[in-house]
Design an enzyme around this catalytic site. Structure first.
Site, PDB file in Angstrom:
ATOM      1  N   ASP A  20     -58.474  38.450  18.859  1.00  0.00           N
ATOM      2  CA  ASP A  20     -59.744  38.368  19.580  1.00  0.00           C
ATOM      3  C   ASP A  20     -60.078  39.696  20.251  1.00  0.00           C
ATOM      4  O   ASP A  20     -61.241  40.113  20.283  1.00  0.00           O
ATOM      5  CB  ASP A  20     -59.691  37.265  20.653  1.00  0.00           C
ATOM      6  CG  ASP A  20     -59.578  35.883  20.037  1.00  0.00           C
ATOM      7  OD1 ASP A  20     -59.531  35.791  18.790  1.00  0.00           O
ATOM      8  OD2 ASP A  20     -59.538  34.899  20.795  1.00  0.00           O
ATOM      9  N   ARG A  40     -49.567  45.790  26.265  1.00  0.00           N
ATOM     10  CA  ARG A  40     -48.227  45.625  26.837  1.00  0.00           C
ATOM     11  C   ARG A  40     -47.427  46.909  26.676  1.00  0.00           C
ATOM     12  O   ARG A  40     -47.533  47.593  25.666  1.00  0.00           O
ATOM     13  CB  ARG A  40     -47.478  44.483  26.132  1.00  0.00           C
ATOM     14  CG  ARG A  40     -47.976  43.114  26.499  1.00  0.00           C
ATOM     15  CD  ARG A  40     -46.966  42.053  26.096  1.00  0.00           C
ATOM     16  NE  ARG A  40     -46.402  42.258  24.780  1.00  0.00           N
ATOM     17  CZ  ARG A  40     -46.941  41.816  23.653  1.00  0.00           C
ATOM     18  NH1 ARG A  40     -48.054  41.132  23.681  1.00  0.00           N
ATOM     19  NH2 ARG A  40     -46.354  42.037  22.492  1.00  0.00           N
ATOM     20  N   SER A 137     -58.382  27.140  26.442  1.00  0.00           N
ATOM     21  CA  SER A 137     -57.955  26.629  25.137  1.00  0.00           C
ATOM     22  C   SER A 137     -58.151  25.118  25.043  1.00  0.00           C
ATOM     23  O   SER A 137     -58.017  24.387  26.038  1.00  0.00           O
ATOM     24  CB  SER A 137     -56.476  26.964  24.973  1.00  0.00           C
ATOM     25  OG  SER A 137     -55.899  26.187  23.960  1.00  0.00           O
ATOM     26  N   GLU A 139     -56.050  23.290  24.019  1.00  0.00           N
ATOM     27  CA  GLU A 139     -54.737  22.699  24.361  1.00  0.00           C
ATOM     28  C   GLU A 139     -54.747  22.068  25.759  1.00  0.00           C
ATOM     29  O   GLU A 139     -53.875  21.270  26.078  1.00  0.00           O
ATOM     30  CB  GLU A 139     -53.644  23.759  24.287  1.00  0.00           C
ATOM     31  CG  GLU A 139     -53.203  24.088  22.876  1.00  0.00           C
ATOM     32  CD  GLU A 139     -52.355  22.995  22.230  1.00  0.00           C
ATOM     33  OE1 GLU A 139     -51.434  22.497  22.887  1.00  0.00           O
ATOM     34  OE2 GLU A 139     -52.626  22.654  21.072  1.00  0.00           O
ATOM     35  N   TYR A 161     -47.644  25.469  27.294  1.00  0.00           N
ATOM     36  CA  TYR A 161     -48.804  26.352  27.116  1.00  0.00           C
ATOM     37  C   TYR A 161     -50.077  25.668  27.624  1.00  0.00           C
ATOM     38  O   TYR A 161     -50.879  26.261  28.349  1.00  0.00           O
ATOM     39  CB  TYR A 161     -48.964  26.702  25.622  1.00  0.00           C
ATOM     40  CG  TYR A 161     -50.234  27.448  25.301  1.00  0.00           C
ATOM     41  CD1 TYR A 161     -50.329  28.819  25.491  1.00  0.00           C
ATOM     42  CD2 TYR A 161     -51.354  26.772  24.817  1.00  0.00           C
ATOM     43  CE1 TYR A 161     -51.500  29.502  25.201  1.00  0.00           C
ATOM     44  CE2 TYR A 161     -52.532  27.446  24.526  1.00  0.00           C
ATOM     45  CZ  TYR A 161     -52.598  28.812  24.717  1.00  0.00           C
ATOM     46  OH  TYR A 161     -53.760  29.479  24.435  1.00  0.00           O
ATOM     47  N   HIS A 191     -59.312  29.464  16.308  1.00  0.00           N
ATOM     48  CA  HIS A 191     -60.218  30.350  15.585  1.00  0.00           C
ATOM     49  C   HIS A 191     -59.400  31.397  14.841  1.00  0.00           C
ATOM     50  O   HIS A 191     -58.495  31.991  15.389  1.00  0.00           O
ATOM     51  CB  HIS A 191     -61.275  30.966  16.495  1.00  0.00           C
ATOM     52  CG  HIS A 191     -60.745  31.483  17.790  1.00  0.00           C
ATOM     53  ND1 HIS A 191     -60.349  30.652  18.819  1.00  0.00           N
ATOM     54  CD2 HIS A 191     -60.538  32.741  18.209  1.00  0.00           C
ATOM     55  CE1 HIS A 191     -59.927  31.388  19.828  1.00  0.00           C
ATOM     56  NE2 HIS A 191     -60.011  32.660  19.489  1.00  0.00           N
ATOM     57  N   PHE A 200     -49.069  31.842  13.541  1.00  0.00           N
ATOM     58  CA  PHE A 200     -49.977  30.690  13.602  1.00  0.00           C
ATOM     59  C   PHE A 200     -50.066  30.063  12.212  1.00  0.00           C
ATOM     60  O   PHE A 200     -49.938  30.747  11.193  1.00  0.00           O
ATOM     61  CB  PHE A 200     -51.358  31.127  14.104  1.00  0.00           C
ATOM     62  CG  PHE A 200     -51.294  31.673  15.497  1.00  0.00           C
ATOM     63  CD1 PHE A 200     -51.178  30.828  16.589  1.00  0.00           C
ATOM     64  CD2 PHE A 200     -51.267  33.038  15.721  1.00  0.00           C
ATOM     65  CE1 PHE A 200     -51.060  31.327  17.879  1.00  0.00           C
ATOM     66  CE2 PHE A 200     -51.148  33.549  17.001  1.00  0.00           C
ATOM     67  CZ  PHE A 200     -51.041  32.688  18.081  1.00  0.00           C
TER      68      PHE A 200
END
Ligand SMILES: C[C@H]1O[C@H](OP(=O)(O)OP(=O)(O)OC[C@H]2O[C@@H](n3cnc4c(=O)[nH]c(N)nc43)[C@H](O)[C@@H]2O)[C@@H](O)[C@@H](O)C1=O
Length: 349
Positions: A20, A40, A137, A139, A161, A191, A200
């Site tokens: 994204d 990171r 999300s 989720e 998560y 997505h 994923f």
């Protein structure tokens, strides 16, 4: 008399090197933004990956800037926020693997939940407050009572998560309602795109279909195929995120297609794209079965459509084909350049 041109906006993106983040930075750069991205510290490939994406080095050198900062390093993020003074902050970073969150619940909450809270605190304290977008999300809904889900559906997460995202989502609402931060939640359903990470399920499947069709792999080890997901196209979702911050009032919006498919259907589609039957190669592997599963998630994006004019247009079969094509091309390139280690398939996701 000279009319002064309004200066182009500045955005800061956490998690810029992910799927994204890369699409969002492209979108914002096209719109004339200056983009600052947090990567990171231990992510050595991030800069290279973004450099490869932005062939136009002029843009990369002049309007795209990367800063090393982890989500648990708020003094560094504060310094970057103060120095860059962004108009908009897009918070995309966090531990995003649902399956992995069962193994590492504490660090998932540390980065995904507490990382968001700490960022909200920094934004709240800034004298010039940027608008703030949190990528939430589906989720958060876990095992919902209603289908499809919308912005008012109660949160019932069933994974660490999902719990971390529910916390971050509710905090984002709280900072909007109690501290008047311009803060929005983009409640994103799955997505995908050719830039999706290999851990994923969609990418794992398209890569395996491509590898099997080229004779590099002979089976695909996976968990349960029954789960149903609402899969959309990532570039359209980052457009939705941008639209949220352009609206006069901050709010929460579901971004989804409203159409669900099972993992098995996705697999059938990917394998048929290379002329194969998935059932000849699928091996059920308990390592990939999660302790708890969101069986069916499907989103109602009517609010985003009505208020933001957002809708998704890409058909899943077109996304699948694009992913398989990209995987075949990459693998063929590796075969030609004889890099055998790079052909190892992602077996641990
Ligand atoms: C919206 C949401 O979307 C994503 O989360 P996810 O839906 O968990 O995505 P996934 O691609 O890991 O799994 C999809 C389904 O596929 C099943 N499945 C079976 N066998 C394997 C398997 O072998 N690997 C994986 N990864 N999944 C498998 C798995 O059990 C699940 O039911 C993230 O972007 C997340 O950040 C997010 O916010």
């Amino acid at each position: 008399m000279t009319t002064e041109k309004p200066s182009a906006p500045t955005a800061l993106i956490t998690g810029i090197s992910g799927q994204d983040g890369s699409y969002l930075s492209e979108l914002l750069l096209e719109k004339g933004y200056t983009v600052h991205g947090l990567v990171r510290r231990n992510s050595s490939t991030s800069r290279k990956r973004l450099e490869e994406l932005f062939h136009d080095k002029t843009i990369y050198d002049r309007r795209l800037f990367l800063h090393y900062a982890d989500l648990d390093d708020m003094t560094t993020i504060r310094r970057i926020l103060t120095k860059t003074a962004p108009d908009e902050v897009y918070h995309l970073a966090g531990q995003s693997h649902v399956g992995a969150s069962f193994e590492i619940p504490e660090s998932t909450c540390e980065f995904t939940a507490m990382g968001t809270l700490r960022l909200l605190e920094l934004v709240r304290d800034l004298s010039k407050r940027p608008k703030f977008l949190h990528t939430s999300s589906s989720e958060i809904f876990g095992r919902p009572d209603e289908s499809p889900q919308n912005e008012d559906t109660p949160m019932r997460p069933v994974s660490p998560y999902g719990v971390a995202k529910a916390f971050a989502t509710q905090m984002t609402r709280l900072y909007r309602e109690s501290f008047e931060v311009f803060a929005c939640n983009a409640i994103c359903y799955n997505h995908e795109s050719p830039r999706r990470g290999e851990s994923f399920v969609t990418r794992k499947i398209t890569r395996a279909a491509a590898a099997i069709s080229l004779g590099i792999q002979d089976e695909l080890r996976m968990g349960s195929l029954n789960a149903r997901r609402d899969w959309g196209y990532a570039p359209e979702y980052v457009e939705g995120m941008w639209r949220m911050l352009q609206h006069e009032r901050p709010d929460d919006y579901v971004l989804a297609t409203g159409i669900d498919h099972s993992v098995e259907e996705f697999m059938a589609s990917a394998f048929s794209a290379v002329g194969l039957d998935w059932s000849d190669y699928y091996r059920r592997d308990p390592r990939f079965i999660r302790p708890a599963e969101c069986c069916s998630l499907i989103g109602d994006a009517a609010k985003a459509h009505q208020i933001l004019g957002w809708k998704c247009e890409a058909d899943l079969s077109v996304i699948v084909q694009a992913m398989v094509d990209e995987d075949r091309q990459k693998l063929q390139h590796l075969q030609r350049s004889a890099e055998p280690s790079a052909l190892d398939t992602a077996g641990n996701s």
